[in-house]
Write an enzyme that holds these catalytic residues in place. Structure first.
Site, PDB file in Angstrom:
ATOM      1  N   HIS A 194      -9.809 -31.794  11.504  1.00 46.82           N
ATOM      2  CA  HIS A 194      -9.492 -32.957  12.087  1.00 46.82           C
ATOM      3  C   HIS A 194      -8.654 -32.755  13.245  1.00 46.82           C
ATOM      4  CE1 HIS A 194      -8.624 -37.420  10.503  1.00 46.82           C
ATOM      5  NE2 HIS A 194      -8.194 -37.297  11.714  1.00 46.82           N
ATOM      6  N   GLU A 222     -12.340 -43.387   5.772  1.00 46.04           N
ATOM      7  CA  GLU A 222     -10.903 -44.422   6.277  1.00 46.04           C
ATOM      8  C   GLU A 222     -11.282 -45.853   6.575  1.00 46.04           C
ATOM      9  OE1 GLU A 222      -9.464 -42.559  10.143  1.00 46.04           O
ATOM     10  OE2 GLU A 222      -9.908 -40.559   9.484  1.00 46.04           O
ATOM     11  N   ARG A 233      -7.710 -37.468   0.493  1.00 46.55           N
ATOM     12  CA  ARG A 233      -8.578 -36.836   1.595  1.00 46.55           C
ATOM     13  C   ARG A 233      -7.428 -36.210   2.425  1.00 46.55           C
ATOM     14  NH1 ARG A 233     -10.306 -39.265   6.612  1.00 46.55           N
ATOM     15  NH2 ARG A 233     -11.379 -37.684   7.853  1.00 46.55           N
ATOM     16  N   GLU A 272     -14.958 -37.248  12.733  1.00 43.51           N
ATOM     17  CA  GLU A 272     -15.074 -38.123  13.673  1.00 43.51           C
ATOM     18  C   GLU A 272     -15.709 -37.410  15.067  1.00 43.51           C
ATOM     19  OE1 GLU A 272     -12.128 -40.895  14.666  1.00 43.51           O
ATOM     20  OE2 GLU A 272     -12.340 -41.665  12.709  1.00 43.51           O
ATOM     21  N   ASN A 329     -15.937 -43.454   8.334  1.00 43.34           N
ATOM     22  CA  ASN A 329     -14.518 -44.117   8.968  1.00 43.34           C
ATOM     23  C   ASN A 329     -14.901 -45.370   9.524  1.00 43.34           C
ATOM     24  OD1 ASN A 329     -13.417 -41.849   7.893  1.00 43.34           O
ATOM     25  ND2 ASN A 329     -12.831 -41.287   9.820  1.00 43.34           N
ATOM     26  N   TYR A 380     -13.453 -49.035  11.234  1.00 44.40           N
ATOM     27  CA  TYR A 380     -12.413 -49.977  11.950  1.00 44.40           C
ATOM     28  C   TYR A 380     -12.783 -51.437  12.605  1.00 44.40           C
ATOM     29  CZ  TYR A 380      -9.298 -45.821  10.851  1.00 44.40           C
ATOM     30  OH  TYR A 380      -8.896 -44.935  10.149  1.00 44.40           O
TER      31      TYR A 380
HETATM   32  C1  GCO Z   1      -9.423 -41.464  13.798  1.00 43.38           C
HETATM   33  C2  GCO Z   1      -8.776 -40.542  12.830  1.00 43.38           C
HETATM   34  C3  GCO Z   1      -7.403 -40.894  12.456  1.00 43.38           C
HETATM   35  C4  GCO Z   1      -6.798 -42.007  13.338  1.00 43.38           C
HETATM   36  C5  GCO Z   1      -7.424 -43.395  12.537  1.00 43.38           C
HETATM   37  C6  GCO Z   1      -6.452 -44.539  13.294  1.00 43.38           C
HETATM   38  O1  GCO Z   1     -10.254 -42.518  13.350  1.00 43.38           O
HETATM   39  O2  GCO Z   1      -8.906 -41.681  14.972  1.00 43.38           O
HETATM   40  O3  GCO Z   1      -9.550 -40.138  11.752  1.00 43.38           O
HETATM   41  O4  GCO Z   1      -6.792 -39.752  12.616  1.00 43.38           O
HETATM   42  O5  GCO Z   1      -5.289 -41.929  12.755  1.00 43.38           O
HETATM   43  O6  GCO Z   1      -8.318 -43.305  12.593  1.00 43.38           O
HETATM   44  O7  GCO Z   1      -6.922 -44.410  14.712  1.00 43.38           O
END
Ligand code: GCO
Length: 468
Positions: free
Chosen positions: A147, A374, A103, A192, A315, A317
């Site tokens: 992005h 992500e 991607r 995002e 995405n 985290y």
């Molecule tokens: C985001 C973006 C990425 C970041 C990654 C780590 O989530 O902020 O998609 O560009 O670099 O997530 O923060």
């Protein structure tokens, strides 16, 4: 509200979720399904560099990164990973690693230096070469149209605060699809939008560094609108493409089990997650944001935004924990965090949250096809004297999250692929080059690439479909 750029301050804290699945699942379940895609994600401004080459126009991130004090160590994306020139070697790494998907994002100002109007053929040529090389290497391209690198010329006309952006974005999408739609099948509109709204337009800290509650909601709503306009345009101009978008989703919990904190979690969940998912997938905004959205809602907006999609990019985290804070802009503040492990960003490691998020899409959003677009972690990577990087923490992070993905699939979640963030260490926005998310290390002074242990590990998983 103590607000920093730490987007993912979260906690495993106060509210215990259903305990069936622990945060670190043993790798005992069967492997991933046949045809599951394995890949890596990147973004144009974070890796390309070459910001003044071949007719590219400036983006809001060029402006912002050149603003004194905006970015850690004064870093900019001027050179980044020099991917604009080094992409053949970078794609060799993808191929040799055993990955089947990639991607990337297209830089809007490379294609349309003024944002609208005259097309820059050299900009399109660059992405044309990328796509051909990926296909030759049997790597499936996932193209993301936005992005975060908005053409500065459009910011000067109001950017995400000008309703015309819906048409500007749809036009841009059509230009790119006219050139690449014969070879790229998977198209994500945005990346995002809630991060763009919150840090670009609500709290500040990201380009274009605007602030305010009304500013946040307008930027969020107009991203939804532009996304809907582009989806509709591509659907009619190029039938047969697989269209979707990419959202950062984070299950939200209250810090304490009190009515005030529970309400804070409802508000934050609505702003961060559901104000992106609901209008797109259900044609409605969550009730707690109605008072902010109604004044800016045009009569046909919801029907423009509510479009069928072929996939959702997720995405993930970490989770989020919030508490009530009556004096804060949104009435909420980050809550306390009690995770056992943290990444170098200070984000808690909470694999279980990924399972919860996927299960929620299954249960509440029609189980649409999902790619994890992500997932990954920054750690303090150390290069040994013999030039190796043993990033065991990152391997553990990936394994624990992939175990959750596998469990989610076993329980009926429609997950089609996993793309790690990121292929390369890169420009981590306000953190500049100080945070390394890559599975490949970049030695910035020499631009040398050094695959980390996680690269070899993930490649092995990709080849075998099993967690080693
Ligand atoms: C985001 C973006 C990425 C970041 C990654 C780590 O989530 O902020 O998609 O560009 O670099 O997530 O923060």
């Amino acid at each position: 509200m103590v607000l920093t750029r730490r987007r993912f301050l979260a906690s495993a804290g106060a509210m215990a979720a259903t305990p069936a699945i622990a945060d670190s699942a043993a790798a005992t379940a069967p492997g991933f399904p046949q045809g599951f895609l394995w890949g890596a994600s990147t973004a144009a401004y974070q890796i390309e560099g070459a910001v003044r080459e071949d007719g590219r126009g400036p983006s809001i991130w060029d402006t912002f990164s050149h603003t004194p004090g905006a970015i850690k160590n004064g870093d900019t994306g001027d050179v980044a990973c020099d991917h604009y020139h080094r992409w053949p070697g970078d794609f060799d790494l993808l191929r040799q690693g055993g990955f089947s998907a990639y991607r990337f994002s297209v830089s809007w100002p490379r294609v349309l230096p003024e944002g609208t109007g005259t097309v820059n053929p050299k900009g399109l040529d660059f992405y044309d070469r990328l796509v051909d090389a990926l296909l030759a290497a049997r790597i499936r391209p996932f193209l993301c149209l936005y992005h975060w690198d908005l053409p500065q010329a459009l910011q000067d006309r109001g950017g995400w605060h000008n309703r015309d952006i819906a048409a500007w974005f749809a036009d841009y999408a059509e230009v790119v699809a006219a050139r690449l739609g014969d070879r790229v099948g998977d198209w994500a509109m945005l990346n995002e939008p809630s991060v763009v709204a919150l840090f670009g337009h609500g709290l500040g800290g990201h380009a274009p560094n605007l602030k305010g509650r009304a500013s946040f909601f307008l930027a969020l709503h107009l991203q939804n609108l532009a996304q809907g306009a582009a989806l509709a345009r591509l659907r009619s101009a190029k039938p047969g493409l697989r269209l979707g978008t990419v959202l950062n989703l984070q299950p939200v919990r209250p810090e304490a089990d009190t009515p005030a904190d529970r309400q804070a979690a409802v508000i934050w969940d609505a702003m961060w997650n559901r104000s992106c998912m609901d209008p797109l997938l259900k044609g409605t905004y969550p009730e707690v944001v109605h008072a902010d959205i109604e004044p800016i809602l045009g009569p046909d907006d919801l029907s423009t935004i509510h479009q069928p999609i072929d996939f959702l990019g997720v995405n993930y985290y970490s989770r989020m924990v919030v508490k009530a804070d009556a004096g804060a802009m949104f009435g909420t503040a980050w809550g306390k965090n009690a995770a056992k492990r943290y990444t170098a960003m200070g984000w808690p490691v909470e694999p279980r949250g990924l399972y919860d998020q996927l299960a929620e899409i299954r249960d509440r959003y029609g189980n649409i096809p999902v790619y994890v677009t992500e997932n990954g972690a920054a750690y303090e990577d150390v290069v040994t004297p013999s030039g190796k990087i043993y990033d065991k923490e990152r391997v553990d992070f990936l394994r624990d999250h992939l175990a959750m993905v596998r469990t989610a699939i076993a329980e009926g979640c429609n997950v089609k692929g996993y793309l790690v963030w990121s292929l390369l260490d890169n420009f981590e926005w306000a953190f500049g080059y100080s945070k390394r998310f890559g599975i490949v290390y970049v030695d910035y002074p020499t631009q040398r690439r050094i695959p980390k242990q996680s690269y070899y590990w993930l490649g092995q998983v990709a080849r075998t479909g099993r967690l080693a």
